[in-house]
Design an enzyme around this catalytic site. Structure first.
Site, PDB file in Angstrom:
ATOM      1  CG  HIS A   5      30.602  61.254  29.163  1.00 27.77           C
ATOM      2  ND1 HIS A   5      31.010  59.982  28.824  1.00 27.77           N
ATOM      3  CD2 HIS A   5      31.695  62.053  28.972  1.00 27.77           C
ATOM      4  CE1 HIS A   5      32.285  60.007  28.435  1.00 27.77           C
ATOM      5  NE2 HIS A   5      32.710  61.249  28.528  1.00 27.77           N
ATOM      6  CE1 TYR A   6      22.912  58.132  30.108  1.00 31.40           C
ATOM      7  CE2 TYR A   6      21.903  59.366  28.334  1.00 31.40           C
ATOM      8  CZ  TYR A   6      22.127  58.175  28.976  1.00 31.40           C
ATOM      9  OH  TYR A   6      21.583  57.016  28.491  1.00 31.40           O
ATOM     10  CB  THR A   7      25.563  61.202  35.657  1.00 26.61           C
ATOM     11  OG1 THR A   7      24.207  61.664  35.830  1.00 26.61           O
ATOM     12  CG2 THR A   7      26.512  62.401  35.615  1.00 26.61           C
ATOM     13  CD  GLU A  70      30.104  61.512  33.093  1.00 23.37           C
ATOM     14  OE1 GLU A  70      28.855  61.503  32.944  1.00 23.37           O
ATOM     15  OE2 GLU A  70      30.833  60.522  32.898  1.00 23.37           O
ATOM     16  CG  HIS A 108      30.656  57.738  26.265  1.00 24.10           C
ATOM     17  ND1 HIS A 108      30.371  57.249  27.518  1.00 24.10           N
ATOM     18  CD2 HIS A 108      31.817  57.128  25.892  1.00 24.10           C
ATOM     19  CE1 HIS A 108      31.317  56.385  27.873  1.00 24.10           C
ATOM     20  NE2 HIS A 108      32.192  56.293  26.908  1.00 24.10           N
ATOM     21  CG  ASP A 118      26.939  58.435  27.749  1.00 23.78           C
ATOM     22  OD1 ASP A 118      27.175  57.333  27.230  1.00 23.78           O
ATOM     23  OD2 ASP A 118      27.792  59.068  28.395  1.00 23.78           O
TER      24      ASP A 118
END
Length: 202
Positions: A5-7, A70, A108, A118
């Site tokens: 994921h990225y935040t 993340e 994701h 993401d």
């Protein structure tokens, strides 16, 4: 599985605060900041709430069958070298401990096309593949895009064809636009041929 994921937040500190807030009901096993510092928030053998609705292959409760990582990134800029190096080291350990194959590392966006994007178009999936931490197709002569997508693991039938094509391209052809092309078909055929979905232990 491992889900990346990225935040989508302005800083790692803000993301860490949010991921540790029980009222938000969002969590992940790990967070890696831009400088490469790794924060563990949930034990690897415990369920974290990072994936949400979606599916990969026959796994519909992805939270219970995956480790979520993340990456502190807004989604509109490259991932830093220290961050990528830390991710590679972390992933190598997780994959060894839990016997996770490279094809069981997904974004994701792969499991939730149309809902999530993401880790995004700036994430270097090919770099991970070169290190044996993910997969990268080289193309095949022919195939049925949608049948091959299901064979690889994409949730065909759960989302629109446009959303699924976008998710595939986000990871494997981020510069591509327009209708389904022969390049898409060839790459998906290679994914299905070399890494078909199989029973998942994590």
């Amino acid at each position: 599985m491992i889900v990346l994921h990225y935040t989508a937040m302005q800083s790692a500190e803000a993301a860490l605060e949010r991921l540790c807030d029980p009222e938000v009901e969002v969590s992940a096993h790990y967070l890696i900041c831009e400088k490469g510092t790794v924060f563990q928030m949930v034990a690897e053998d415990m369920r974290a709430w990072h994936a949400g609705a979606g599916r990969w292959g026959e796994v519909s409760d992805v939270n219970s069958r995956s480790i979520g990582i993340e990456l502190a990134n807004r989604g509109d800029h490259p991932f830093s070298e220290p961050q990528m190096a830390a991710l590679e080291g972390l992933m190598a350990g997780i994959m060894a401990r839990w016997n996770i194959a490279p094809e069981r590392v997904i974004g994701h966006s792969d499991m939730a096309p149309g809902r999530k994007i993401d880790p995004g178009s700036r994430f270097d999936w090919q770099r991970l593949a070169l290190r044996g931490l993910s997969v990268w197709p080289v193309g095949a002569k022919t195939g049925d895009f949608w049948q091959d997508a299901a064979a690889f693991g994409y949730p065909v039938g759960d989302v629109s064809e446009a959303a699924l094509l976008d998710a595939f391209r986000l990871r494997f052809r981020p510069a591509a636009r327009g209708p389904l092309a022969k390049e898409d078909v060839a790459l998906m055929a290679d994914l299905a041929k070399r890494w078909p979905i199989a029973p998942i232990s994590v």
